[in-house]
Design a protein around this motif. Structure first.
Motif, PDB file in Angstrom:
ATOM      1  N   VAL A   1      13.063  30.026  99.521  1.00  0.00           N
ATOM      2  CA  VAL A   1      12.039  31.052  99.737  1.00  0.00           C
ATOM      3  C   VAL A   1      11.897  31.835  98.440  1.00  0.00           C
ATOM      4  N   LEU A   2      10.723  31.790  97.856  1.00  0.00           N
ATOM      5  CA  LEU A   2      10.439  32.443  96.582  1.00  0.00           C
ATOM      6  C   LEU A   2       9.752  33.780  96.818  1.00  0.00           C
ATOM      7  N   THR A   3      10.252  34.825  96.184  1.00  0.00           N
ATOM      8  CA  THR A   3       9.567  36.120  96.224  1.00  0.00           C
ATOM      9  C   THR A   3       8.545  36.161  95.108  1.00  0.00           C
ATOM     10  N   SER A   4       7.273  36.105  95.478  1.00  0.00           N
ATOM     11  CA  SER A   4       6.199  36.207  94.499  1.00  0.00           C
ATOM     12  C   SER A   4       5.580  37.597  94.621  1.00  0.00           C
TER      13      SER A   4
ATOM     14  N   ALA B   1       4.283  27.330  88.513  1.00  0.00           N
ATOM     15  CA  ALA B   1       5.287  26.410  87.979  1.00  0.00           C
ATOM     16  C   ALA B   1       6.273  26.003  89.076  1.00  0.00           C
ATOM     17  N   ALA B   2       6.599  26.955  89.950  1.00  0.00           N
ATOM     18  CA  ALA B   2       7.517  26.669  91.052  1.00  0.00           C
ATOM     19  C   ALA B   2       6.911  25.651  92.008  1.00  0.00           C
TER      20      ALA B   2
ATOM     21  N   VAL C   1       8.788  27.810 100.131  1.00  0.00           N
ATOM     22  CA  VAL C   1       7.873  28.737 100.784  1.00  0.00           C
ATOM     23  C   VAL C   1       7.849  30.007  99.933  1.00  0.00           C
ATOM     24  N   ALA C   2       6.681  30.614  99.762  1.00  0.00           N
ATOM     25  CA  ALA C   2       6.569  31.816  98.937  1.00  0.00           C
ATOM     26  C   ALA C   2       6.120  33.005  99.773  1.00  0.00           C
ATOM     27  N   VAL C   3       6.769  34.152  99.571  1.00  0.00           N
ATOM     28  CA  VAL C   3       6.376  35.411 100.204  1.00  0.00           C
ATOM     29  C   VAL C   3       5.743  36.290  99.136  1.00  0.00           C
TER      30      VAL C   3
END
Length: 333
Positions: A125-128, A175-176, A188-190
């Motif tokens: 889980v990526l924090t964007s 890039a991710a 998944v990005a938040v």
């Protein structure tokens, strides 16, 4: 340490504003949390994490640095899931574009390279940031637009105003996605909007420092924000966990409570906290905007209710007072 039914997860940059709340919520949910920090022995930076319920039983802190390739290997290999919240600190005064972008992109890729090495990893889980969505010129942002997860900020527009934070977050997220697709990583990005709420640490994040500035009469920081979404920090932590635990979760998720023009926000705060020298009005470098954010996608994960703006700023002010950053005023809540 005792085994838990929810397994082991890694949180990068665990001492940060959002990451600390995520660690708190993960521990409360029964996870074993392995947090990465630059210096696990720096009590000033990490002491608040050891005060969390469950920390002594189910928290480990280990050293890792975003710009050191391979430094996340051991932490990631020990876990089933990764929450990548760590990010280089980028301020409006930073002017070396190449250094800023290199740090943001390579930092994210270094974590994902470690994730690639773990065949047992379930999800990252990526924090964007909503800054990857909302920054466009008038031609690309029609009146009353409802921005959703398909929207991306314009790099040309951001560069013209030297909004390096948005450029860095956008290019790092893109890039991710490319790396995850090429290497079969479930990503998944938040995308939180401007995060407001109580600090677990005595040290303030850049966003909390900006909020403090408003209550001290500061007139420069929020000038560049203009129309903006706002969200309670605890709701951000909850959204991250929903994105991790919900099997059908995929893609990007905007995390937002309300969208306000900066002067709407100032008027609201002045009414709620009349004894503080909150600026009466601020100019906006972006011009007049009328967009809103759609949160339909994150609500499908079960995030049915967000705390309102009043509650998030009430909590932020109470925390700033408790930590001694802001003096109490008798006529404020």
């Amino acid at each position: 340490m005792a085994n838990t039914t929810k397994g082991r997860v890694c949180v990068t940059g665990a001492s940060g504003f959002v990451a600390s709340w995520l660690v708190k919520r993960l521990l409360e949910s029964g996870y074993h949390v392995l947090g990465t920090v630059r210096d696990p022995g720096n009590h000033k930076k990490v002491g608040h994490l050891w005060n969390l319920a469950g920390a002594k039983e189910r928290l480990e802190l280990v050293r890792a640095d975003l710009l050191e390739e391979g430094s996340f290997d051991d932490a990631v290999m020990a876990c089933e899931g990764v929450f990548h919240t760590a990010s280089p600190v980028i301020t409006e005064t930073d002017s070396n574009k190449a250094t800023i972008l290199d740090s943001a992109i390579n930092g994210t890729l270094n974590v994902l390279r470690s994730c690639k090495k773990n065949p047992s990893l379930k999800r990252v889980v990526l924090t964007s940031s909503s800054s990857t969505v909302r920054l466009k010129d008038e031609a690309d942002l029609p009146p009353n637009a409802s921005l959703d997860e398909t929207s991306w900020s314009s790099m040309e527009f951001c560069e013209s105003l030297q909004i390096w934070y948005a450029i860095a977050k956008t290019l790092a997220e893109k890039a991710a996605w490319e790396f995850a697709k090429e290497n079969g990583i479930d990503l998944v990005a938040v995308l939180p909007t401007f995060v407001v709420g109580p600090n677990l640490s005595h040290e303030l994040s850049p966003t909390s420092t900006d909020v403090l500035g408003l209550f001290q009469g500061e007139t420069t920081k929020f000038t560049v924000y203009g129309r903006m979404g706002y969200v309670h920090i605890d709701d951000v932590a909850i959204c991250h966990i929903l994105a991790y635990e919900t099997a059908r979760a995929a893609g990007r998720y905007i995390c937002n409570s309300a969208v306000l023009d900066v002067n709407e926000l100032l008027a609201l705060l002045a009414r709620r906290f009349p004894s503080y020298p909150i600026p009466k009005s601020l100019p906006c470098v972006y011009g007049e905007q009328t967009y809103d954010f759609s949160t339909a996608k994150v609500r499908e994960l079960g995030m049915m209710k967000f705390r309102d703006v009043e509650e998030m700023f009430d909590d932020a002010v109470e925390s700033l007072r408790a930590h001694g950053h802001l003096l109490s005023r008798s006529s404020s809540p």
